[in-house]
Design a protein around this motif. Structure first.
Motif, PDB file in Angstrom:
ATOM      1  N   ALA A 309       0.831  -1.206   0.000  1.00 48.27           N
ATOM      2  CA  ALA A 309       0.000   0.000   0.000  1.00 48.27           C
ATOM      3  C   ALA A 309       0.868   1.260   0.000  1.00 48.27           C
ATOM      4  O   ALA A 309       0.596   2.227  -0.722  1.00 48.27           O
ATOM      5  CB  ALA A 309      -0.924  -0.013   1.213  1.00 48.27           C
ATOM      6  N   VAL A 310       1.927   1.250   0.811  1.00 48.72           N
ATOM      7  CA  VAL A 310       2.820   2.417   0.856  1.00 48.72           C
ATOM      8  C   VAL A 310       3.450   2.655  -0.510  1.00 48.72           C
ATOM      9  O   VAL A 310       3.451   3.780  -1.036  1.00 48.72           O
ATOM     10  CB  VAL A 310       3.901   2.211   1.936  1.00 48.72           C
ATOM     11  N   ALA A 385      11.814   0.171   5.974  1.00 46.87           N
ATOM     12  CA  ALA A 385      12.587   1.373   6.287  1.00 46.87           C
ATOM     13  C   ALA A 385      12.806   2.231   5.047  1.00 46.87           C
ATOM     14  O   ALA A 385      12.620   3.460   5.067  1.00 46.87           O
ATOM     15  CB  ALA A 385      13.921   0.976   6.911  1.00 46.87           C
ATOM     16  N   LEU A 386      13.176   1.606   3.938  1.00 51.80           N
ATOM     17  CA  LEU A 386      13.380   2.365   2.705  1.00 51.80           C
ATOM     18  C   LEU A 386      12.055   2.869   2.139  1.00 51.80           C
ATOM     19  O   LEU A 386      11.985   3.979   1.585  1.00 51.80           O
ATOM     20  CB  LEU A 386      14.096   1.492   1.680  1.00 51.80           C
ATOM     21  N   ALA A 387      11.006   2.080   2.273  1.00 54.15           N
ATOM     22  CA  ALA A 387       9.700   2.508   1.756  1.00 54.15           C
ATOM     23  C   ALA A 387       9.183   3.736   2.494  1.00 54.15           C
ATOM     24  O   ALA A 387       8.511   4.596   1.899  1.00 54.15           O
ATOM     25  CB  ALA A 387       8.699   1.363   1.864  1.00 54.15           C
ATOM     26  N   LEU A 388       9.482   3.838   3.773  1.00 59.79           N
ATOM     27  CA  LEU A 388       9.032   5.006   4.528  1.00 59.79           C
ATOM     28  C   LEU A 388       9.720   6.273   4.030  1.00 59.79           C
ATOM     29  O   LEU A 388       9.105   7.350   3.986  1.00 59.79           O
ATOM     30  CB  LEU A 388       9.305   4.799   6.015  1.00 59.79           C
ATOM     31  N   VAL A 389      10.979   6.177   3.644  1.00 58.12           N
ATOM     32  CA  VAL A 389      11.656   7.346   3.075  1.00 58.12           C
ATOM     33  C   VAL A 389      11.026   7.727   1.737  1.00 58.12           C
ATOM     34  O   VAL A 389      10.810   8.908   1.433  1.00 58.12           O
ATOM     35  CB  VAL A 389      13.160   7.062   2.921  1.00 58.12           C
ATOM     36  N   VAL A 390      10.717   6.707   0.929  1.00 60.92           N
ATOM     37  CA  VAL A 390      10.041   6.974  -0.344  1.00 60.92           C
ATOM     38  C   VAL A 390       8.687   7.636  -0.102  1.00 60.92           C
ATOM     39  O   VAL A 390       8.286   8.568  -0.817  1.00 60.92           O
ATOM     40  CB  VAL A 390       9.879   5.659  -1.138  1.00 60.92           C
ATOM     41  N   ALA A 391       7.955   7.163   0.908  1.00 65.48           N
ATOM     42  CA  ALA A 391       6.657   7.756   1.224  1.00 65.48           C
ATOM     43  C   ALA A 391       6.798   9.214   1.639  1.00 65.48           C
ATOM     44  O   ALA A 391       5.973  10.064   1.271  1.00 65.48           O
ATOM     45  CB  ALA A 391       5.985   6.949   2.334  1.00 65.48           C
ATOM     46  N   ALA A 408      18.210   4.861   6.951  1.00 64.83           N
ATOM     47  CA  ALA A 408      17.150   3.880   6.721  1.00 64.83           C
ATOM     48  C   ALA A 408      17.719   2.547   6.258  1.00 64.83           C
ATOM     49  O   ALA A 408      17.303   1.470   6.720  1.00 64.83           O
ATOM     50  CB  ALA A 408      16.164   4.424   5.691  1.00 64.83           C
ATOM     51  N   GLY A 409      18.686   2.604   5.344  1.00 61.03           N
ATOM     52  CA  GLY A 409      19.280   1.361   4.861  1.00 61.03           C
ATOM     53  C   GLY A 409      20.021   0.600   5.941  1.00 61.03           C
ATOM     54  O   GLY A 409      19.880  -0.627   6.072  1.00 61.03           O
TER      55      GLY A 409
END
Length: 743
Positions: A309-310, A385-391, A408-409
């Protein structure tokens, strides 16, 4: 024409014309004028504070009280006189009172008396409620009672309130949504279908909003809109509870437990026609309905669904360049919250595994993490963690610094590794390597993150001394690379001291001798980088290391000696730290005292006189370099250290002794010598100490002859010196006065 004037010549006596001068008429000088002050203005009267109630509020209070009295009277009438009236009388009274108050209120409102109209409208609606209650009590409404009666009352009052719309009164506009809400609450008990009732109530409230807008009412749209929002929230919350109770695909779709949430989403979509941000609620609810089935399948499925979803909403926002739009941002934020919860759970589980793998310092370098099953798949940590930065980038439309991607990585990779049965050294190596690389990357703002990673590596490595040593060495190296920064300079001494101590522990060196190498390493570092924050932390670290290493008096004396010597050397080599030489001297003196106490020496002079002699030598050297320097700061510390401990010993334990006699002679020598050299410090110290000693000797048990002879001799000498001093001072004053009279 001006006539000729003749005069006599002073030489020949003949008559000659004389030139006539006409003097201008002198005008009188004008009188000085002075500004005339205007008469003082009469002081303005202060405005009298308003007393009493504002005029418009008086009728409101009176009419409100009157309406309350009418309603109370109606209730009393029903309670007392109802049973005495027949059916016709009851009907006539109820209908007459209700109709009369309603008609009168409408007439008064039409004539501009709005306060009176508001009051009578409330009275008429209240009487209507009493009419319905009385009718139900008389059996006119059939079996209506309890919830049924409440539903009837709510509907009738709402309809009656709408009849007042043409009067534009405010009270009926507020009563109409309240009546409809009462009917909705009562209908839940009657129908046992709360979702249907909530949906119907939301639609009816929306209809009231539309009616109020068409009729030009001021309060009805807001009151009904608030009621519609409450009813929709009731529907959405109930639907969420229902869907969460049956989160499977069959429960949501086959059994229809997703229908309330879908209805709430559809209602918001309808509202979005007029108010577009409402569409964000629709997309959020649909996303929730799509993710909920994964919740019943375990943490891995739910984490994967939240991650999908993110990424889906983030990619949509990036692709359409509308990441900041509410319709994308709200469901993206909701999905990010779910993904964050999964990441937090995985990080907590990883920390539990890392910190509880073994007690600090008890495991070897090859210790491995336990092979336990995680709540969700470990790979979800790095991906989330990486998806949250993209979000964040998609939702705000702003780029993040490279340090955020690095953090994040590393967080995701470390968490993933910690959730697997790998050697602890792998996790420590990942953190340490990432920290050193982050420090080496200049210009991307990763150094604060790198420092946190290095500290985390030290904490994670605590179960093994070898791994702890490696992490500490990495921390020392990282701090040395950025040693000019204040925070690095503050951490570097502590890291260096801990690394030296840990290295000695790995080498199995006796803890009693570990403090000296730590002190030497910290002293070398302080000489290389003489910065205040570094020196302060080095002092604290050295003190802690010495405290951990000391096991006996000899060890304490050794550490005090080494510490004092290092502090003194530092003060001599660093020009800005001359003042700390006093601390070094105190440490060396303390080392001497500890050693003397260990040898059994109990006399105070053995501890004080060497240090006092050193202080006096320093003071005398200062006075020789600068003859104009005051003697107080230069000599007083040494004199006090030489005399006060002995004085305390004499006063408390041994007033009649050779020590007391020698102290008295020393005081006499200080007074006489200070007088001869014109130094105030020896005179003051010798006078005070000698005075206290003489007073102590006045005790009855101190009447030995030698003591009195000494005191008498000292008194005589002091008297002679005092008289001589005063006589010379008087001669000096007379000489000054004689010179002053010379011309």
């Amino acid at each position: 024409m001006t006539p000729t004037v003749l005069g006599t010549c002073p030489t020949c006596g003949s008559r000659v014309p004389v030139q006539q001068h006409v003097q201008p008429v002198q005008q009188p000088a004008p009188l000085p004028t002075y500004p005339v002050a205007p008469p003082p203005a009469a002081p303005a009267r202060p405005a009298r504070p308003a007393r009493g109630l504002p005029v418009p509020s008086v009728p409101a209070l009176l009419l409100g009280l009157g309406a309350l009295c009418l309603l109370v009277a109606a209730v009393a009438f029903l309670a007392v006189a109802w049973s005495a009236l027949g059916v016709g009388g009851r009907t006539a009274v109820l209908v007459g009172l209700t109709g009369a108050t309603a008609a009168l209120g409408a007439v008064l409102a039409g004539r501009g008396l709005r306060v009176a109209g508001e009051s009578l409208s409330v009275v008429s609606l209240g009487l209507l409620v009493l009419d319905l209650v009385g009718a139900a009590g008389a059996g006119w409404l059939g079996e209506a009672s309890g919830a049924g009666l409440a539903c009837v009352v709510g509907v009738v009052v709402a309809l009656a309130s709408l009849a007042w719309l043409r009067t534009r009164l405010g009270a009926p506009q507020l009563v109409a949504p309240l009546g409809l809400g009462l009917a909705a609450v009562a209908a839940v008990e009657l129908t046992a279908h709360p979702h249907v009732v909530a949906t119907t109530a939301t639609l009816l409230m929306a209809a009231l909003v539309a009616l109020g807008v068409v009729a030009g009412a001021r309060l009805l749209p807001w009151a009904a809109g608030s009621g519609a929002a409450l009813c929709w929230g009731w529907l959405a919350l109930g639907g969420l509870v229902d869907a969460a109770s049956y989160p499977t695909l069959a429960g949501l779709w086959a059994e229809g437990h997703a229908l309330p949430l879908l209805t709430a989403a559809l209602l918001l979509a309808a509202v979005a026609v007029l108010w577009r941000p409402a569409l964000a609620g629709t997309t959020s609810i649909l996303t929730l309905v799509a993710v909920l089935p994964a919740l019943d399948e375990g943490g891995t499925s739910f984490g994967a669904a939240a991650l999908a979803a993110v990424l889906g909403w983030a990619l949509l926002g990036l692709a359409t360049r509308s990441g900041g739009a509410t319709v994308v941002r709200v469901p993206l934020a909701a999905s990010a919250v779910a993904s964050t919860c999964v990441l937090v759970v995985l990080v907590a589980e990883a920390l539990d595994r890392l910190l509880l793998v073994a007690a600090p310092g008890t495991a070897g370098a090859a210790v491995r993490l336990p092979a336990t099953t995680a709540l969700a798949h470990p790979a979800l940590a790095a991906a989330s963690a990486l998806a949250l930065v993209v979000a964040y980038v998609a939702g705000t439309g702003r780029p993040v610094p490279p340090a955020a991607w690095v953090a994040a990585g590393v967080l995701g990779a470390t968490t993933t590794a910690a959730l697997l049965p790998v050697p602890l050294a792998v996790v420590v190596a990942v953190l340490a390597a990432a920290g050193l690389v982050g420090i080496g990357l200049v210009g991307i703002g990763s150094r604060p993150v790198a420092g946190v990673l290095l500290l985390a590596a030290v904490l994670v490595a605590l179960p093994s001394q070898v791994l702890t040593l490696g992490a500490l060495v990495a921390l020392v190296g990282g701090c040395w690379l950025v040693r000019d920064r204040t925070e690095a300079a503050a951490v570097l001494p502590a890291a260096l001291g801990a690394s030296v101590w840990t290295a000695l522990a790995v080498a199995d060196v006796d803890p009693a001798v570990r403090g000296v190498p730590v002190l030497l390493a910290l002293a070398a570092l302080a000489l290389l980088r003489p910065r205040p924050e570094l020196e302060a932390v080095a002092a604290v670290t050295g003190t802690l290391a010495a405290a951990l290493a000391v096991t006996e008096p000899t060890s304490l004396a050794v550490h005090l000696t080494v510490g004092g010597a290092l502090v003194t050397v530092h003060a001599l080599l660093v020009a800005q730290r001359r003042v700390v030489a006093w601390a070094g001297g105190l440490l060396l003196a303390a080392a001497t005292w500890v050693r003397l106490a260990e040898l059994g020496v109990s006399q105070p002079e053995a501890y004080t006189l060497p240090s006092a002699l050193a202080l006096l030598l320093v003071g005398v050297a200062t006075l020789r370099r600068d003859p104009a320097a005051p003697t107080g700061p230069a000599l007083t510390p040494g004199l006090l250290l030489a005399t006060v401990p002995t004085l305390l010993w004499v006063l408390a334990l041994d007033p009649v002794s050779l020590r007391a006699a020698l102290l008295g002679l020393a005081c006499l020598a200080m007074v006489l010598g200070g007088t001869a050299l014109r130094w105030s410090a020896p005179v003051a110290v010798g006078w005070v100490v000698g005075l206290l000693l003489v007073v102590r000797e006045l005790a009855p048990y101190a009447a030995a002859t030698p003591q009195w002879i000494l005191i008498g001799a000292a008194g005589t000498a002091l008297t002679v010196v005092g008289v001589t001093w005063e006589r010379r001072l008087g001669e000096l004053r007379r000489a000054q006065a004689y010179v002053g009279r010379l011309r």
